[in-house]
Every structure is written in structure tokens, then in C-alpha cells.
Design a protein around this motif. Structure first.
Motif, mmCIF file in Angstrom:
data_model
loop_
_atom_site.group_PDB
_atom_site.id
_atom_site.type_symbol
_atom_site.label_atom_id
_atom_site.label_comp_id
_atom_site.label_asym_id
_atom_site.label_seq_id
_atom_site.Cartn_x
_atom_site.Cartn_y
_atom_site.Cartn_z
ATOM 1 N N ALA A 1 0.767 -1.154 0.318
ATOM 2 C CA ALA A 1 -0.300 0.250 0.381
ATOM 3 C C ALA A 1 0.846 1.247 -0.276
ATOM 4 O O ALA A 1 1.798 1.517 0.397
ATOM 5 N N ARG A 2 0.108 2.053 -0.924
ATOM 6 C CA ARG A 2 1.308 3.783 -0.874
ATOM 7 C C ARG A 2 0.897 4.729 0.453
ATOM 8 O O ARG A 2 0.120 4.464 1.025
ATOM 9 N N LEU A 3 2.343 5.025 1.202
ATOM 10 C CA LEU A 3 1.688 5.523 2.104
ATOM 11 C C LEU A 3 2.170 6.874 1.353
ATOM 12 O O LEU A 3 1.032 7.588 2.127
ATOM 13 N N PHE A 4 2.394 7.578 1.543
ATOM 14 C CA PHE A 4 1.733 8.490 -0.027
ATOM 15 C C PHE A 4 2.126 9.253 -1.146
ATOM 16 O O PHE A 4 3.208 8.493 -0.863
ATOM 17 N N THR A 5 1.527 10.146 -1.262
ATOM 18 C CA THR A 5 1.440 10.833 -2.992
ATOM 19 C C THR A 5 2.519 11.250 -2.953
ATOM 20 O O THR A 5 3.313 12.081 -1.910
ATOM 21 N N VAL A 6 3.631 11.543 -3.900
ATOM 22 C CA VAL A 6 3.965 12.747 -3.918
ATOM 23 C C VAL A 6 3.627 14.018 -4.066
ATOM 24 O O VAL A 6 4.137 14.950 -2.977
ATOM 25 N N GLY A 7 2.225 14.393 -3.805
ATOM 26 C CA GLY A 7 1.967 15.343 -3.369
ATOM 27 C C GLY A 7 1.270 16.382 -1.809
ATOM 28 O O GLY A 7 1.362 17.210 -1.375
ATOM 29 N N GLU A 8 1.509 15.164 -1.464
ATOM 30 C CA GLU A 8 0.894 14.844 -0.280
ATOM 31 C C GLU A 8 2.820 14.380 0.854
ATOM 32 O O GLU A 8 2.070 15.164 1.907
ATOM 33 N N GLY B 1 10.033 20.001 -5.676
ATOM 34 C CA GLY B 1 9.983 18.322 -6.201
ATOM 35 C C GLY B 1 11.371 18.651 -6.999
ATOM 36 O O GLY B 1 11.251 19.989 -7.503
ATOM 37 N N LYS B 2 12.324 17.781 -7.758
ATOM 38 C CA LYS B 2 12.795 17.630 -8.624
ATOM 39 C C LYS B 2 13.353 16.383 -9.231
ATOM 40 O O LYS B 2 13.801 15.407 -8.659
ATOM 41 N N GLY B 3 12.590 16.671 -10.908
ATOM 42 C CA GLY B 3 12.555 15.487 -11.326
ATOM 43 C C GLY B 3 11.968 14.464 -10.745
ATOM 44 O O GLY B 3 12.705 12.772 -11.201
ATOM 45 N N ALA C 1 12.269 4.954 -4.870
ATOM 46 C CA ALA C 1 12.045 6.111 -5.636
ATOM 47 C C ALA C 1 12.165 7.789 -5.534
ATOM 48 O O ALA C 1 11.319 8.840 -6.885
ATOM 49 N N ALA C 2 12.397 8.119 -4.546
ATOM 50 C CA ALA C 2 13.180 9.185 -5.079
ATOM 51 C C ALA C 2 13.443 9.409 -3.341
ATOM 52 O O ALA C 2 14.178 8.632 -2.090
ATOM 53 N N ALA C 3 14.501 10.683 -3.068
ATOM 54 C CA ALA C 3 15.029 10.841 -1.580
ATOM 55 C C ALA C 3 15.099 11.706 -1.237
ATOM 56 O O ALA C 3 14.707 13.437 -2.303
ATOM 57 N N LEU C 4 15.078 12.371 -0.429
ATOM 58 C CA LEU C 4 14.589 13.748 0.366
ATOM 59 C C LEU C 4 15.715 14.766 1.543
ATOM 60 O O LEU C 4 16.303 13.301 2.048
ATOM 61 N N VAL C 5 16.343 15.280 0.898
ATOM 62 C CA VAL C 5 17.602 16.117 1.200
ATOM 63 C C VAL C 5 17.200 17.360 0.949
ATOM 64 O O VAL C 5 16.373 18.657 0.941
ATOM 65 N N LEU D 1 14.282 14.399 -6.104
ATOM 66 C CA LEU D 1 14.366 14.888 -5.255
ATOM 67 C C LEU D 1 13.285 15.357 -4.461
ATOM 68 O O LEU D 1 12.403 15.983 -4.905
ATOM 69 N N VAL D 2 13.163 15.545 -3.393
ATOM 70 C CA VAL D 2 12.246 15.831 -2.258
ATOM 71 C C VAL D 2 13.363 17.292 -1.404
ATOM 72 O O VAL D 2 14.091 16.548 -0.387
ATOM 73 N N VAL D 3 13.268 18.112 -2.383
ATOM 74 C CA VAL D 3 14.163 19.041 -1.729
ATOM 75 C C VAL D 3 14.036 20.317 -0.400
ATOM 76 O O VAL D 3 12.369 20.948 -0.801
ATOM 77 N N VAL D 4 14.264 20.278 0.944
ATOM 78 C CA VAL D 4 13.266 20.687 2.015
ATOM 79 C C VAL D 4 14.716 21.365 2.932
ATOM 80 O O VAL D 4 15.574 21.131 2.606
#
Length: 464
Positions: free
Chosen positions: A2-9, A18-20, A65-69, A81-84
Motif C-alpha cells: 500500500a502507498r504511504l504517501f503520494t508525491v503531492g502529500e 520536487g526535482k525530477g 523512488a526519491a530522496a528527501l534531501v 529529489l524532494v528538497v527541504v
């Protein structure tokens, strides 16, 4: 999965950019580039020894699928990337989002000893009643708790989280993140004294767990220690309306009236109000019965049927490294290995040796391997020496001591009792292995930093 979070969430929760990014969302979260679940989000947190940003390319190559950086590292991290502003705070944001959307009943557990085993007992009980999410291993610190909370599935009906600390003020932000409906304190003992002026200070730090209780929540407190009054005081000051106690104490709300070993089991009689409750678990020790009674008390507060809870606890045993017992070798004359290698302080040492005192060897000698209790500060030598009577009460035929702090216990016991004493596990391993034989019972107990788990592995490999 099951999906934990959508990209939008993810972007909404963290306020990130978001980056790429590709794909619809993520199904797991990891901080270890070597351990990635399907559609994982890799969170690049900075630890004491490593910076997760150095492993972002590896994580993405390994299938994340992505990295939180963090913002300052985004240019060198690649795509997807998800840039924070800060990756760890971004993880906390995801944890808050998971908690906010959840309809689960949440339990938080802390204590100087027994918190992981109690957490496991609680999740065993709740897991019998519905989908239960829980902390794995001892992920109970400033990154472990938000990681476990962020991983909580939408469909979870129950959540169980372990909260740990070394210093005052560390539990407060964790419990405010978790927002439990029930908060459990297992015990208060001389642990982390290096960072506290007194054991009462430790009690007050443990009591921070009550600060995050949801309105109408319940505090559940072990009554079998000297600081139960302090914890009750702290709970009331935090506005907790319902306080429940458990243990062997005469005035405990869940009172253990008797407890006996029988084969692989412990059987107990527990009184709660007018009810007399028979309890059985697949583990040894009065402390293990107390941990199970904590789970019974939680079940009552959460609304789990008592018979369901008792049936689940009947199959509950000690976790690896926390009293797990195993028979190795031939059935006619096995080696009994009791693995207590994960943690140690004065309370857990006493509890473990109390169990070992009642344990017979299958057909040989009783052997004790004890490692340093860490983070005790200037009181360390006295607390180690104070283990003397408990060691002698075990009836051990051979006693091996590991670590520089164990010198105080070696002096207290004397050379006629101590078989060997070395500063490291590597130095003593061959001596222990050479001294063991099928038919012996051996218990290995020490703080995790002593690395006695490596010796446990060698014993298992030698005698399996």
C-alpha cells in the motif's frame, strides 16, 4: 504494498520542492541506502558518523523512488529529489502527517529497563485484535521515532512506539510527535547517570512521556520501584486524568499475586478490581510477567477483549538479546544459551540474574558472562561492585567479566569466583568458548556497546 504517501502529500507535508520526480508516490521510507523497500523514499539524515547525503546516488541507483534531501545538498544529489530546508525536520513533517491522518489508537512506552520487551508484549496483544504498526528494533531516538511514525500505514488500527532518552528533555518532543492515547513507564533505575544528578532526575525525564498524551489519555505506571510517586506526581502535573498502576506492589491496580516458572512458561495470577486473571507467557522471570501485565492493562484501556489479550500473551516470549533462551546441540544434553546481550543497567542486571538463579543447567555447569553497564558516570564503580550478591545468588560455577568497569565487580567477587576478566569481548571470546560444553547453561548480559552479541553469535555457531 500500500502507498504511504503520494508525491503531492509529501510536498504538502514537508513544504518541499520536487526535482525530477517521477511516479505517483512512495510505499516505504528508509534512512539506510542498503535497506530499501519497494518505492522507497530515502531520507538523507546526518548522523554522528555518516551523512546520508553521501549515499543519495547509491540509494537512487538501488531503486529508491526519491530522496528527501536538505537544501544545501540538492545540487550534488542528482534527480528524483524532494528538497527541504533540513532532511530530519522533513522526516518529522512526514511523521506529523501520518499521525494527523491516522485513526489508530496509539501507545507509547518508555522506561529504564524493559521498554522494548513491553513494547513487544503490547504489539503482540494489539496485533491479535487488528492491524498494528510498531517500532522495530530499538528505533526510539530523535530520528528513530519520526521514522517509525512516518511509516505508519493509513489502515493501521493500533500503533505502538518506543521512546528512549539519555538526557532530560529528549522524550518531550518525541511524545508530542507521537501523541499517544496511552503512555507506559516500565520502571526507573540507575541508567544514564552520567547525564543526571540523581535517579529522581531520571524519573522526571521518563515522566516527560505524559506531556504528549491525547486529551482523556491514560498513564500506565509500573509500581515496583521507588519512584512511582514521582511519576504519578509528574503525570498529574501534565494534566493526566487517569493513572493506572501495575506490578507486584500491594496497592497496584493490576496486582500480580503470584508467579511461578513451569518448564518454558511463567504462570501468574493477577488481580484487577474484583477479577482474578490467570496469565501465562513463554518466558521466564518476574520482570517478564510484569511486562506482560503492562500489555494487559494497555489492552483494557484500548478496548481489546481480555480473552484475546491473554491468548496472545500465552505465545509471547523474550525478544532476541533481551532474555531469549535457546537450546543448542543434542536434545539429550543441549547447551542452554540465555541471550541478554542487548542492554544492561542495575535493574535489568538484577532481574536477569534473578531468573538465572532459578535456572538449572541441562546437565552441566552454570556459566555467567557479564559486560559493562555503560553511561553510569562517577557512580559506575559502586554500581558494578553492588552486583556481587546477585552474581553469587545465581550459583554460577564460572563467571566471566567483560569491560573496564567490571574491574570493580572483579575486585568485589575476588579471584576465587571470577574465572576471567578482559576489557573487550574479542579478548575474552576464546576463553568463554573453551570453557563451555554441552549440558551447560550460560547467560550473556551487558550493555549493547560492549558488543556481547558477537559472542552470542559465536556460541550459537560453535554449539548449534
Amino acid at each position: 504494498m500500500a502507498r504511504l504517501f503520494t508525491v503531492g502529500e509529501i510536498l504538502a507535508a514537508t513544504g518541499g520542492r520536487g526535482k525530477g520526480l517521477t511516479g505517483d508516490g512512495i510505499s516505504s521510507i528508509s534512512i539506510d541506502s542498503r535497506e530499501l523497500g519497494p518505492d522507497a523514499l530515502f531520507v538523507a539524515i546526518k548522523g554522528d558518523r555518516f551523512d546520508g547525503h553521501d549515499f543519495v546516488p547509491t540509494a537512487l541507483a538501488n531503486g529508491a523512488a526519491a530522496a528527501l534531501v536538505s537544501e544545501g545538498k540538492a545540487n550534488e544529489a542528482g534527480e528524483r529529489l524532494v528538497v527541504v530546508p533540513d532532511a530530519l525536520e522533513g522526516l518529522r513533517d512526514l511523521a506529523r502527517a501520518a499521525r494527523t491522518r491516522s485513526a489508530a489508537r496509539i501507545v507509547a512506552v518508555t522506561g529504564s529497563a524493559g521498554k522494548t520487551t513491553t513494547k513487544e508484549a503490547i504489539r503482540t496483544v494489539l496485533g491479535a485484535a487488528g492491524p498494528t504498526h510498531y517500532s522495530i528494533k530499538s528505533f526510539n531516538n530523535h530520528w528513530g521515532v519520526p521514522l517509525m511514525l512516518a511509516r505508519m500505514p493509513r489502515e493501521a488500527e493500533f500503533g505502538v512506539f518506543e521512546l528512549g532518552m539519555n538526557h532530560a528533555g529528549e522524550i518531550s518532543p518525541l511524545t508530542r510527535l507521537v501523541r499517544p492515547h496511552v503512555a507506559v513507564v516500565t520502571t526507573v533505575a540507575a541508567a544514564h547517570l552520567e547525564f543526571f544528578d540523581s535517579v529522581e532526575g531520571i524519573a522526571r525525564a521518563k515522566g516527560e512521556i505524559f506531556e504528549g498524551l491525547e486529551p482523556g489519555g491514560t498513564a500506565i505506571i509500573n509500581a515496583d520501584h521507588d519512584y512511582v510517586g514521582v511519576l504519578i506526581e509528574v503525570a498529574k502535573a501534565a494534566g493526566v486524568g487517569k493513572i493506572v498502576t501495575y506490578g507486584f506492589a500491594e496497592d497496584a491496580d493490576w496486582r500480580i499475586e503470584s508467579a511461578q516458572m513451569a518448564g518454558e512458561h511463567m504462570h501468574a495470577v493477577v488481580r484487577h478490581g474484583d477479577a482474578v486473571v490467570p496469565l501465562s507467557i513463554r518466558a521466564h522471570g518476574r520482570h517478564m510477567i510484569a511486562n506482560a501485565v503492562a500489555a494487559l492493562a494497555v489492552a483494557e484501556e484500548i478496548g481489546v477483549n481480555r480473552d484475546t489479550a491473554l491468548s496472545a500473551l500465552a505465545q509471547f516470549g523474550a525478544p532476541e538479546g533481551r532474555g531469549q533462551a535457546m537450546l543448542l546441540g543434542p536434545a539429550t544434553r543441549p547447551l542452554l544459551l540465555v541471550d541478554e546481550s542487548y542492554n544492561a543497567n542495575s535493574a535489568s542486571m538484577a532481574a536477569a540474574m534473578d531468573v538465572f538463579a532459578a535456572q538449572d543447567a541441562p546437565g552441566g555447569r552454570k556459566v555467567l558472562v557479564l559486560g559493562d553497564m555503560l553511561e553510569l558516570g562517577e557512580k559506575g564503580p559502586a554500581l558494578h561492585a553492588a552486583l556481587k550478591d546477585a552474581v553469587l545468588a545465581t550459583g554460577a560455577d564460572a563467571v566471566y567479566l567483560v569491560g573496564p568497569s567490571m574491574a570493580a565487580l572483579a575486585d568485589a567477587l575476588g579471584p576465587q569466583v571470577v574465572t576471567d576478566h578482559k576489557n573487550t569481548t574479542d579478548e575474552i571470546a576464546q576463553s568463554v568458548l573453551a570453557g563451555l560444553a554441552y549440558g551447560d547453561a550460560v547467560m550473556v548480559k551487558g550493555s549493547n556497546g560492549v558488543r556481547l552479541s558477537g559472542l552470542v553469535k559465536q556460541i550459537r555457531e560453535r554449539f548449534a
